[in-house]
Design an enzyme around this catalytic site. Structure first.
Site, PDB file in Angstrom:
ATOM      1  N   ASP A  39     -36.565  71.541  77.683  1.00 50.28           N
ATOM      2  CA  ASP A  39     -36.382  70.543  76.621  1.00 50.28           C
ATOM      3  C   ASP A  39     -35.151  70.830  75.760  1.00 50.28           C
ATOM      4  O   ASP A  39     -34.913  70.150  74.763  1.00 50.28           O
ATOM      5  CB  ASP A  39     -37.631  70.475  75.733  1.00 50.28           C
ATOM      6  CG  ASP A  39     -37.945  71.801  75.069  1.00 50.28           C
ATOM      7  OD1 ASP A  39     -37.162  72.773  75.263  1.00 50.28           O
ATOM      8  OD2 ASP A  39     -38.957  71.886  74.343  1.00 50.28           O
ATOM      9  N   GLY A  40     -34.385  71.850  76.107  1.00 51.26           N
ATOM     10  CA  GLY A  40     -33.145  72.150  75.377  1.00 51.26           C
ATOM     11  C   GLY A  40     -33.312  73.210  74.299  1.00 51.26           C
ATOM     12  O   GLY A  40     -32.332  73.727  73.766  1.00 51.26           O
ATOM     13  N   GLU A  41     -34.570  73.547  73.953  1.00 52.81           N
ATOM     14  CA  GLU A  41     -34.760  74.585  72.936  1.00 52.81           C
ATOM     15  C   GLU A  41     -34.310  75.935  73.485  1.00 52.81           C
ATOM     16  O   GLU A  41     -34.401  76.191  74.686  1.00 52.81           O
ATOM     17  CB  GLU A  41     -36.242  74.655  72.526  1.00 52.81           C
ATOM     18  CG  GLU A  41     -36.669  73.461  71.694  1.00 52.81           C
ATOM     19  CD  GLU A  41     -38.095  73.599  71.171  1.00 52.81           C
ATOM     20  OE1 GLU A  41     -38.751  74.631  71.450  1.00 52.81           O
ATOM     21  OE2 GLU A  41     -38.555  72.666  70.485  1.00 52.81           O
ATOM     22  N   ARG A  89     -15.384  70.189  57.610  1.00 54.10           N
ATOM     23  CA  ARG A  89     -14.702  69.020  57.039  1.00 54.10           C
ATOM     24  C   ARG A  89     -15.662  68.166  56.212  1.00 54.10           C
ATOM     25  O   ARG A  89     -15.247  67.221  55.565  1.00 54.10           O
ATOM     26  CB  ARG A  89     -14.035  68.202  58.155  1.00 54.10           C
ATOM     27  CG  ARG A  89     -12.785  68.884  58.673  1.00 54.10           C
ATOM     28  CD  ARG A  89     -12.106  68.092  59.745  1.00 54.10           C
ATOM     29  NE  ARG A  89     -12.911  67.997  60.950  1.00 54.10           N
ATOM     30  CZ  ARG A  89     -12.580  67.263  62.008  1.00 54.10           C
ATOM     31  NH1 ARG A  89     -11.474  66.573  62.007  1.00 54.10           N
ATOM     32  NH2 ARG A  89     -13.345  67.241  63.082  1.00 54.10           N
ATOM     33  N   HIS A 136     -10.873  74.750  56.138  1.00 51.58           N
ATOM     34  CA  HIS A 136     -10.205  73.481  55.868  1.00 51.58           C
ATOM     35  C   HIS A 136      -9.797  73.329  54.396  1.00 51.58           C
ATOM     36  O   HIS A 136      -8.754  72.763  54.092  1.00 51.58           O
ATOM     37  CB  HIS A 136     -11.161  72.359  56.289  1.00 51.58           C
ATOM     38  CG  HIS A 136     -10.566  71.013  56.204  1.00 51.58           C
ATOM     39  ND1 HIS A 136      -9.426  70.663  56.888  1.00 51.58           N
ATOM     40  CD2 HIS A 136     -10.933  69.918  55.495  1.00 51.58           C
ATOM     41  CE1 HIS A 136      -9.127  69.410  56.613  1.00 51.58           C
ATOM     42  NE2 HIS A 136     -10.017  68.941  55.774  1.00 51.58           N
ATOM     43  N   ASP A 183      -0.465  66.003  57.045  1.00 47.99           N
ATOM     44  CA  ASP A 183      -1.110  65.212  56.002  1.00 47.99           C
ATOM     45  C   ASP A 183      -0.982  65.938  54.656  1.00 47.99           C
ATOM     46  O   ASP A 183      -0.604  67.107  54.599  1.00 47.99           O
ATOM     47  CB  ASP A 183      -2.590  64.903  56.325  1.00 47.99           C
ATOM     48  CG  ASP A 183      -3.379  66.147  56.697  1.00 47.99           C
ATOM     49  OD1 ASP A 183      -3.134  67.203  56.086  1.00 47.99           O
ATOM     50  OD2 ASP A 183      -4.235  66.066  57.600  1.00 47.99           O
ATOM     51  N   LYS A 231      -0.607  60.522  55.733  1.00 50.71           N
ATOM     52  CA  LYS A 231      -1.531  60.003  56.756  1.00 50.71           C
ATOM     53  C   LYS A 231      -2.652  59.194  56.121  1.00 50.71           C
ATOM     54  O   LYS A 231      -3.141  59.532  55.051  1.00 50.71           O
ATOM     55  CB  LYS A 231      -2.111  61.207  57.512  1.00 50.71           C
ATOM     56  CG  LYS A 231      -3.220  60.895  58.482  1.00 50.71           C
ATOM     57  CD  LYS A 231      -3.702  62.149  59.199  1.00 50.71           C
ATOM     58  CE  LYS A 231      -4.948  62.738  58.574  1.00 50.71           C
ATOM     59  NZ  LYS A 231      -5.476  63.893  59.316  1.00 50.71           N
TER      60      LYS A 231
HETATM   61  C1  R5P Z   1      -7.469  66.937  58.525  1.00 52.67           C
HETATM   62  O1  R5P Z   1      -7.444  66.949  57.306  1.00 52.67           O
HETATM   63  C2  R5P Z   1      -7.314  68.160  59.368  1.00 52.67           C
HETATM   64  O2  R5P Z   1      -6.468  69.106  58.771  1.00 52.67           O
HETATM   65  C3  R5P Z   1      -6.808  67.826  60.768  1.00 52.67           C
HETATM   66  O3  R5P Z   1      -5.509  67.277  60.665  1.00 52.67           O
HETATM   67  C4  R5P Z   1      -7.698  66.801  61.411  1.00 52.67           C
HETATM   68  O4  R5P Z   1      -9.024  67.160  61.236  1.00 52.67           O
HETATM   69  C5  R5P Z   1      -7.403  66.651  62.873  1.00 52.67           C
HETATM   70  O5  R5P Z   1      -8.256  65.702  63.426  1.00 52.67           O
HETATM   71  P1  R5P Z   1      -7.813  64.809  64.652  1.00 52.67           P
HETATM   72  O6  R5P Z   1      -7.226  65.724  65.674  1.00 52.67           O
HETATM   73  O7  R5P Z   1      -9.088  64.161  65.119  1.00 52.67           O
HETATM   74  O8  R5P Z   1      -6.842  63.790  64.172  1.00 52.67           O
END
Ligand code: R5P
Length: 299
Positions: free
Chosen positions: A34-36, A93, A127, A168, A192
C-alpha cells in the site's frame, strides 16, 4: 560515529562516508504493497552519534516520512545524538502565506521534524534568510556559493567579460554574495512575474547591462526550468554573448531537463544536494559535489 542513508540520495551519503573514512551503515527500508514504509535499524547504535542523509526532494512527502521514521528508529535503538543532513529541504518555498487561506507548509514539516527528537540539522542554500528562524534545534546552514565562485574563477574569464545575473528579485542577496566573493563583480537582475495560481513564469524586464558579456545566472534551485529558460531568452535578447547557469538544487520537475537543454543556456552547473537520475541528465549539465563541505562540518 555512524552514517545512514535514506533512499533519496545514497550516492551523496556514500561520498560523505568515504570522506569520513566510514561505511554507510545498514538500514532496512521496506515498502508495503500500500506504499507505507517500515524502517528498521540493523547496526548497533547505542550511545553512538548518528548521521542520516536524506534530502527531502520529490517525492517530498514520502522522503520526509522516511526521514522521520529513520530518526525515530535510531532514537528507539539508543542513539546518543542524531544529525539529519537534509541538503535540500522540501517545502521551503512555502515558508509564509502568499494568499489568504493558505497553510504554511514549511512550518508544519519543520515542527514535525523537530518532534522526532533530531539533535541537529545540516542543510544548504535555503530559499529565504528567514527560514532558519523556524528552527528550535541546532541548524547549520551551508552554502554552495563559494564552490560556484571557485568554478567561475576556473573559467579564466577577465572580470570585465562577464556579469552575474539574478533571475528574480528574490535572488539579489545571492548575487551580491558571489559578487563579493569575486571581488565586486558587476551584476544585473531579471524582473520575473509568476502567476501564483498556475506557477507560469514570465521574465518581464532586466535591470543592468549584459551587452557583449557572458551572463552567469545564479539561483538557489531549478524546478521546472521555466525561470532559467525565460531569463536566458531575455538575456540573449538584451545582447548577452552567452549564458551560464549555477543553481544549488537540481529539483528538476516535469520537463526541466528538456526546458534547460532547449534553452539558450550553454552550461547548467548544479550540486548533488539532490540525486539526478540518469534519465534526467542532459548534455549541458555539470554536477559539483557538496560532500566535502558536509564531511568537513561533521568532523
Ligand atoms: C524562485 O524564487 C526560486 O529561486 C527559483 O528561481 C524557482 O523556484 C525556480 O523554479 P522553476 O524552475 O520552476 O522556474
Amino acid at each position: 560515529m555512524k552514517i545512514f542513508s535514506g533512499s533519496s540520495n545514497r550516492p551523496l551519503a556514500e561520498k560523505i562516508a568515504e570522506k569520513l573514512n566510514l561505511k554507510v551503515s545498514e538500514l532496512e527500508i521496506h515498502v508495503f504493497a500500500d506504499g507505507e514504509k517500515r524502517v528498521r535499524v540493523i547496526d548497533r547504535v547505542v550511545d553512538e552519534q548518528c548521521i542520516v542523509v536524506q534530502p527531502t526532494s520529490p517525492p517530498a512527502d514520502s522522503n520526509y516520512m522516511e526521514l522521520f521514521f529513520i530518526i525515530d528508529a535510531l532514537k528507539r535503538s539508543g542513539a546518543k545524538k542524531i544529525t539529519a543532513v537534509i541538503p535540500y529541504l522540501g517545502y521551503q518555498r512555502q515558508d509564509h502565506i502568499f494568499r489568504d487561506g493558505e497553510a504554511v507548509s514549511l512550518e508544519v514539516v519543520v515542527e514535525t521534524l523537530q518532534s522526532t527528537g533530531v539533535s541537529k540539522i545540516i542543510t544548504f542554500d535555503l530559499h529565504s534568510i528567514k527560514i532558519p528562524e523556524l528552527f528550535k534545534v541546532q541548524l547549520t546552514h551551508l552554502s554552495a556559493l563559494p564552490l560556484f565562485a571557485e568554478r567561475i574563477k576556473s573559467f579564466g574569464f577577465r572580470d570585465s567579460d562577464f556579469v552575474l545575473v539574478s533571475p528574480d528579485m528574490g535572488g539579489i542577496r545571492r548575487i551580491k554574495e558571489v559578487s563579493k566573493l569575486k571581488g565586486g563583480m558587476t551584476f544585473a537582475v531579471v524582473n520575473k512575474d509568476r502567476d501564483l495560481a498556475t506557477g507560469e513564469v514570465e521574465a518581464v524586464d532586466l535591470e543592468g547591462n549584459v551587452k557583449g558579456k557572458t551572463a552567469i545566472i545564479i539561483d538557489d534551485m531549478i524546478s521546472t526550468g521555466k525561470t532559467i529558460a525565460e531569463a536566458s531568452k531575455l538575456l540573449i535578447e538584451r545582447g548577452a554573448k552567452k549564458v551560464l547557469v549555477f543553481a544549488t538544487h537540481p529539483v528538476f520537475s516535469d520537463d526541466a531537463s528538456k526546458n534547460l537543454q532547449n534553452s539558450p543556456v550553454e552550461k547548467v552547473i548544479v550540486c548533488d544536494t539532490i540525486d539526478v537520475p540518469t534519465e534526467k541528465k542532459f548534455k549541458k549539465l555539470e554536477i559539483v559535489s557538496v560532500a566535502n563541505l558536509i564531511a568537513k562540518n561533521l568532523k
